[in-house]
Design a protein around this motif. Sequence first.
Motif, mmCIF file in Angstrom:
data_model
loop_
_atom_site.group_PDB
_atom_site.id
_atom_site.type_symbol
_atom_site.label_atom_id
_atom_site.label_comp_id
_atom_site.label_asym_id
_atom_site.label_seq_id
_atom_site.Cartn_x
_atom_site.Cartn_y
_atom_site.Cartn_z
ATOM 1 N N TRP A 199 0.836 -1.207 0.000
ATOM 2 C CA TRP A 199 0.000 0.000 0.000
ATOM 3 C C TRP A 199 0.870 1.256 0.000
ATOM 4 C CZ3 TRP A 199 -0.263 3.644 4.021
ATOM 5 C CH2 TRP A 199 -1.275 4.615 3.893
ATOM 6 N N ALA A 200 1.898 1.272 0.850
ATOM 7 C CA ALA A 200 2.771 2.441 0.944
ATOM 8 C C ALA A 200 3.547 2.651 -0.352
ATOM 9 C CB ALA A 200 3.730 2.278 2.122
ATOM 10 N N ALA A 201 4.113 1.580 -0.888
ATOM 11 C CA ALA A 201 4.920 1.695 -2.099
ATOM 12 C C ALA A 201 4.069 2.086 -3.309
ATOM 13 C CB ALA A 201 5.649 0.383 -2.366
ATOM 14 N N SER A 202 2.846 1.577 -3.370
ATOM 15 C CA SER A 202 2.003 1.846 -4.538
ATOM 16 C C SER A 202 1.585 3.303 -4.623
ATOM 17 C CB SER A 202 0.755 0.955 -4.500
ATOM 18 O OG SER A 202 -0.075 1.298 -3.400
ATOM 19 N N SER A 203 1.544 3.993 -3.488
ATOM 20 C CA SER A 203 1.133 5.397 -3.488
ATOM 21 C C SER A 203 2.317 6.361 -3.498
ATOM 22 C CB SER A 203 0.250 5.685 -2.267
ATOM 23 O OG SER A 203 0.972 5.453 -1.060
ATOM 24 N N ALA A 204 3.523 5.837 -3.335
ATOM 25 C CA ALA A 204 4.710 6.695 -3.240
ATOM 26 C C ALA A 204 5.127 7.207 -4.623
ATOM 27 C CB ALA A 204 5.863 5.928 -2.603
ATOM 28 N N PRO A 205 5.621 8.427 -4.697
ATOM 29 C CA PRO A 205 6.074 8.967 -5.988
ATOM 30 C C PRO A 205 7.401 8.351 -6.415
ATOM 31 C CG PRO A 205 6.567 10.518 -4.237
ATOM 32 C CD PRO A 205 5.788 9.405 -3.602
ATOM 33 N N GLU A 206 7.749 8.521 -7.659
ATOM 34 C CA GLU A 206 9.051 8.067 -8.130
ATOM 35 C C GLU A 206 10.157 8.779 -7.350
ATOM 36 O OE1 GLU A 206 9.376 8.576 -12.303
ATOM 37 O OE2 GLU A 206 7.775 7.170 -12.785
ATOM 38 N N GLY A 207 11.194 8.029 -7.008
ATOM 39 C CA GLY A 207 12.291 8.578 -6.219
ATOM 40 C C GLY A 207 12.133 8.371 -4.733
ATOM 41 N N SER A 208 10.968 7.894 -4.301
ATOM 42 C CA SER A 208 10.732 7.682 -2.868
ATOM 43 C C SER A 208 11.378 6.391 -2.395
ATOM 44 C CB SER A 208 9.229 7.629 -2.578
ATOM 45 O OG SER A 208 8.988 7.203 -1.252
ATOM 46 N N ALA A 209 11.987 6.449 -1.209
ATOM 47 C CA ALA A 209 12.592 5.259 -0.608
ATOM 48 C C ALA A 209 11.552 4.233 -0.199
ATOM 49 C CB ALA A 209 13.430 5.665 0.609
ATOM 50 N N LEU A 210 10.278 4.616 -0.197
ATOM 51 C CA LEU A 210 9.234 3.651 0.177
ATOM 52 C C LEU A 210 9.092 2.538 -0.855
ATOM 53 C CD1 LEU A 210 6.393 5.843 1.701
ATOM 54 C CD2 LEU A 210 8.442 4.885 2.759
ATOM 55 N N HIS A 211 9.656 2.707 -2.034
ATOM 56 C CA HIS A 211 9.639 1.626 -3.016
ATOM 57 C C HIS A 211 10.522 0.457 -2.573
ATOM 58 C CE1 HIS A 211 7.140 3.686 -5.892
ATOM 59 N NE2 HIS A 211 7.901 4.753 -5.819
ATOM 60 N N ALA A 212 11.385 0.702 -1.595
ATOM 61 C CA ALA A 212 12.214 -0.383 -1.049
ATOM 62 C C ALA A 212 11.548 -1.082 0.127
ATOM 63 C CB ALA A 212 13.584 0.155 -0.622
#
Length: 335
Positions: A199-212
């Motif tokens: 949920w967190a990663a799917s809403s995070a913008p490009e460049g966000s560390a939440l994709h990790a």
Amino acid sequence: MATSDFRPVYHPAGHDNDLRAALQDLRTGRWVSMRNLLESTPDWTLWTQRTQVLGAVAAGSDAVQAWLSEEPRSVAAAVMHARVVVERAVRAHREGHHRAQELWQEAWEACRAAAHTAPADPVPWVCLLALSQLDERQELQEHRLHPPGPMLFPGPWGLLAEADRRDPYNREAYHRMLQFVYARKAGGTLSEAVNFAQWAASSAPEGSALHALPLYVRVERYRRERGHEKALDLHWVTEDAERDAERALHLWFHRTDPTRHSLLDVNHLAHSLWGALKFADAAPVFRALGPYFTTLPWAYRAPDPRDPSGAEDVYLRARTRCLAAAPEPRRGPHD
């Protein structure tokens, strides 16, 4: 340096040379370098990272208290005081110390005071999120609010929203929320953690560390499954595992300055790409780490996760394999 001669080092400052100098002074009880560093910190991302590392070291001394005594109106000192007392409360809780409850109350009050003193700062709210994991039974109302979406859990969503309002997608805030999931007595299941991370990663913008963030949940699942009769190495080459690693690589790592990345995030990405057999993709990630590494997640792939040398051996094997798959081009005389 030849690969065979390479030995990684751990330092909490990583590539942040200014933070490294401040930590060196802090370990001797001197706080002026810390104050000067924080005064020159340009954004909330770096501010959050630096206060977290400084707080972990300062928790073992009276340096921040000395700073507050000298400069009682300092906003940065108030925030660092919150960092220190929260770190002490979390450690006391983890160790079952008899003063854990008292320290928790002290930390909660310090966070609220820092939030009042520094109303635009996300860190006091991040600190309150860190404290939320101590409320394992979610007895406090602010720790069991209704979630903002389906498949999520009741939790300290109001605290996360306050941190988000001040610094959207603050890396530490979401990691503290993930720790809260693991600590919940009423749940704490891996499926909850997976749902939250996705949920967190799917809403995070490009460049966000939440994709990790999903990479951490995958490591936690692997850790919990150790010792079971399962082909654990296949854990990293599933379609979902490959997708999570590739998304972190392309949506986060390739779109930001590697020197500003969390060392722990970069290690998790390198580990995931190596585990997914994407050696060439992992090579630039290992190069971005330079001389640094973190014990986790590599320790979980070692025979004895408690042995630091085992983590280093796994890291070195992975690094060597990946760099061999994508060697750096030779530089000509005019490069």
